[in-house]
Design a protein around this motif. Structure first.
Motif, mmCIF file in Angstrom:
data_model
loop_
_atom_site.group_PDB
_atom_site.id
_atom_site.type_symbol
_atom_site.label_atom_id
_atom_site.label_comp_id
_atom_site.label_asym_id
_atom_site.label_seq_id
_atom_site.Cartn_x
_atom_site.Cartn_y
_atom_site.Cartn_z
ATOM 1 N N SER A 95 0.350 -1.080 0.217
ATOM 2 C CA SER A 95 -0.008 -0.101 0.528
ATOM 3 C C SER A 95 0.792 1.074 -0.103
ATOM 4 N N ASP A 96 0.583 2.183 -0.952
ATOM 5 C CA ASP A 96 0.726 3.832 -0.323
ATOM 6 C C ASP A 96 0.602 4.125 0.218
ATOM 7 N N ARG A 97 -0.688 4.035 0.757
ATOM 8 C CA ARG A 97 -0.761 4.678 2.392
ATOM 9 C C ARG A 97 0.119 4.389 3.369
ATOM 10 N N ASN A 98 -0.314 5.619 4.452
ATOM 11 C CA ASN A 98 0.865 5.269 5.534
ATOM 12 C C ASN A 98 -0.282 4.571 6.690
ATOM 13 N N HIS A 99 -0.900 3.218 6.990
ATOM 14 C CA HIS A 99 -1.833 2.835 8.003
ATOM 15 C C HIS A 99 -1.558 3.067 9.589
ATOM 16 N N PHE A 100 -0.931 3.485 9.991
ATOM 17 C CA PHE A 100 -0.161 4.049 11.485
ATOM 18 C C PHE A 100 -1.536 5.070 12.693
ATOM 19 N N ASP A 101 -2.395 5.727 11.832
ATOM 20 C CA ASP A 101 -3.998 5.738 12.158
ATOM 21 C C ASP A 101 -5.076 4.449 12.419
ATOM 22 N N ARG A 102 -5.033 3.701 11.228
ATOM 23 C CA ARG A 102 -5.792 2.660 11.648
ATOM 24 C C ARG A 102 -5.354 1.941 13.001
ATOM 25 N N PHE A 103 -3.902 1.383 13.200
ATOM 26 C CA PHE A 103 -3.757 0.861 14.279
ATOM 27 C C PHE A 103 -4.402 2.139 15.681
ATOM 28 N N ALA A 104 -4.083 3.021 15.152
ATOM 29 C CA ALA A 104 -4.190 4.103 16.678
ATOM 30 C C ALA A 104 -5.574 3.742 16.918
ATOM 31 N N HIS A 105 -6.424 4.309 15.456
ATOM 32 C CA HIS A 105 -8.064 3.997 15.845
ATOM 33 C C HIS A 105 -8.201 2.379 16.449
ATOM 34 N N PHE A 106 -7.797 1.665 16.278
ATOM 35 C CA PHE A 106 -7.811 0.448 16.379
ATOM 36 C C PHE A 106 -7.675 0.497 18.005
ATOM 37 N N SER A 107 -6.490 0.865 18.359
ATOM 38 C CA SER A 107 -6.558 1.172 19.774
ATOM 39 C C SER A 107 -7.276 1.606 20.391
ATOM 40 N N ILE A 108 -7.997 3.035 19.912
ATOM 41 C CA ILE A 108 -9.483 3.040 20.739
ATOM 42 C C ILE A 108 -10.307 2.232 20.902
ATOM 43 N N GLY A 109 -10.747 1.295 20.252
ATOM 44 C CA GLY A 109 -11.349 0.917 20.034
ATOM 45 C C GLY A 109 -11.258 -0.323 21.816
ATOM 46 N N PHE A 110 -10.000 -0.737 22.024
ATOM 47 C CA PHE A 110 -9.872 -1.562 23.676
ATOM 48 C C PHE A 110 -9.975 -0.749 25.150
ATOM 49 N N TYR A 111 -10.726 0.978 25.194
ATOM 50 C CA TYR A 111 -11.200 1.123 25.925
ATOM 51 C C TYR A 111 -12.551 0.683 25.993
ATOM 52 N N ALA A 112 -13.088 -0.350 25.626
ATOM 53 C CA ALA A 112 -13.831 -1.035 25.879
ATOM 54 C C ALA A 112 -14.446 -1.926 26.825
ATOM 55 N N TYR A 113 -12.909 -2.174 26.818
ATOM 56 C CA TYR A 113 -12.751 -2.912 28.416
ATOM 57 C C TYR A 113 -12.617 -2.480 29.439
ATOM 58 N N PRO A 114 -12.321 -1.280 29.487
ATOM 59 C CA PRO A 114 -12.308 -0.580 30.907
ATOM 60 C C PRO A 114 -13.648 0.138 31.584
ATOM 61 N N ILE A 115 -14.914 0.528 30.003
ATOM 62 C CA ILE A 115 -14.831 1.257 30.428
ATOM 63 C C ILE A 115 -16.244 -0.297 31.204
ATOM 64 N N ALA A 116 -16.401 -1.614 30.329
ATOM 65 C CA ALA A 116 -17.277 -2.824 30.893
ATOM 66 C C ALA A 116 -16.664 -3.305 31.995
ATOM 67 N N GLU A 117 -15.820 -3.028 32.356
ATOM 68 C CA GLU A 117 -15.161 -3.393 33.414
ATOM 69 C C GLU A 117 -15.642 -2.834 34.581
ATOM 70 N N TYR A 118 -15.462 -1.553 34.479
ATOM 71 C CA TYR A 118 -15.736 -0.358 35.940
ATOM 72 C C TYR A 118 -17.623 -0.154 36.256
ATOM 73 N N LEU A 119 -18.390 -0.597 34.436
ATOM 74 C CA LEU A 119 -20.111 -0.821 34.628
ATOM 75 C C LEU A 119 -20.142 -2.413 35.846
ATOM 76 N N THR A 120 -18.959 -3.320 35.719
ATOM 77 C CA THR A 120 -19.687 -4.762 36.309
ATOM 78 C C THR A 120 -18.970 -4.999 37.682
ATOM 79 N N ARG A 121 -17.681 -4.047 38.158
ATOM 80 C CA ARG A 121 -17.525 -3.545 39.246
ATOM 81 C C ARG A 121 -17.393 -2.712 40.105
#
Length: 201
Positions: A95-121
Motif C-alpha cells: 500500500s502507498d498509504r501510511n496505515h499507522f492511524d488505523r492501528f491507533a484507531h483500532f487501539s481506541i476501541g480497547f477502551y471498551a474493556y475498562p468501560i465494561a470492567e468499571y460498570l461490572t465491578r
C-alpha cells in the motif's frame, strides 16, 4: 465491588512509559499546533487515571489496553499520523498509504474493556450489558472524534489542518477509522469475557 487486590507494579511501569512518551513527543514535534491539539485528549484520559488510581484501580489487563492507545496516539502527535515512520507495514501489504492511524484507531476501541470492567465491578450492570454499553460508547466516541477532526481542520486550515485530519486523500477515511475503532472494541471485549476481571474481587 472494590478493586481487586493486585500489584501496582504494572500500572506504574505503564504510567512511566506513557509519561516518557509524552515528554519525547513534545520535543520538537513536526507541527507544534497539531501536537497540542492531539495531546489534549491524551491528557484528558491519562491525568484522571493517575489522579484516581488510589480510589479505583483497574485490572492490569485494562491498564495494558489503555496504554496502547495512549502511546500510539502520542507517537502520532509527534510526527502527525500520516508521517509516522511506518513504511515497513505499507510495503508489507503493498500500500502507498501510511496505515499507522488505523492501528491507533483500532487501539481506541480497547477502551471498551475498562468501560465494561468499571460498570461490572461497580455493580451497575451485568457483564453482557456492560460490554454492549462499552461497544456503543466507543462507536459514539469514534463518530464524535471524526466530527472534531473535521471541525479543527476547517478552523486551522492550511497544512496544519490537513495534517490533523490525516485522511491522506482517502474519501472513506472517516468511515474506515470508525470501523477500526469498532473492531478494536470487539477485540478487547472478547478478552474482557475471557479474563473476567469482574470476578477478581
Amino acid at each position: 465491588m472494590q478493586s481487586p487486590v493486585q500489584s501496582a507494579k504494572i500500572p506504574l511501569i505503564l504510567a512511566a512509559l506513557v509519561t516518557t512518551t509524552i515528554a519525547w513527543s513534545g520535543t520538537n514535534p513536526a507541527f507544534p499546533e497539531v501536537w497540542l491539539a492531539e495531546i489534549i485528549p491524551i491528557l484528558l484520559i491519562f491525568v484522571p487515571l493517575v489522579a484516581t488510581f488510589k480510589r479505583f484501580q483497574f485490572s492490569n489487563g485494562a491498564y495494558l489496553f489503555m496504554a496502547c492507545w495512549l502511546v500510539l496516539h502520542t507517537i502520532g502527535a509527534h510526527f502527525t499520523f500520516a508521517n509516522v515512520p511506518f513504511e515497513w507495514f505499507s510495503d508489507l501489504i503493498g500500500s502507498d498509504r501510511n496505515h499507522f492511524d488505523r492501528f491507533a484507531h483500532f487501539s481506541i476501541g480497547f477502551y471498551a474493556y475498562p468501560i465494561a470492567e468499571y460498570l461490572t465491578r461497580k455493580g451497575h450492570c451485568k457483564p453482557m450489558l456492560a460490554a454492549l454499553f462499552g461497544l456503543c460508547a466507543i462507536m459514539a466516541i469514534a463518530a464524535a472524534y471524526e466530527i472534531i477532526e473535521w471541525w479543527y481542520a476547517v478552523l486551522a486550515g492550511g497544512e496544519a489542518g490537513i495534517e490533523f485530519l490525516g485522511s491522506q486523500g482517502d474519501i472513506w477515511d472517516a468511515q474506515q477509522d470508525m470501523l477500526a475503532d469498532t473492531l478494536g472494541a470487539i477485540t478487547s471485549l472478547l478478552f474482557f469475557f475471557y479474563n473476567k476481571p469482574y470476578k477478581a474481587n
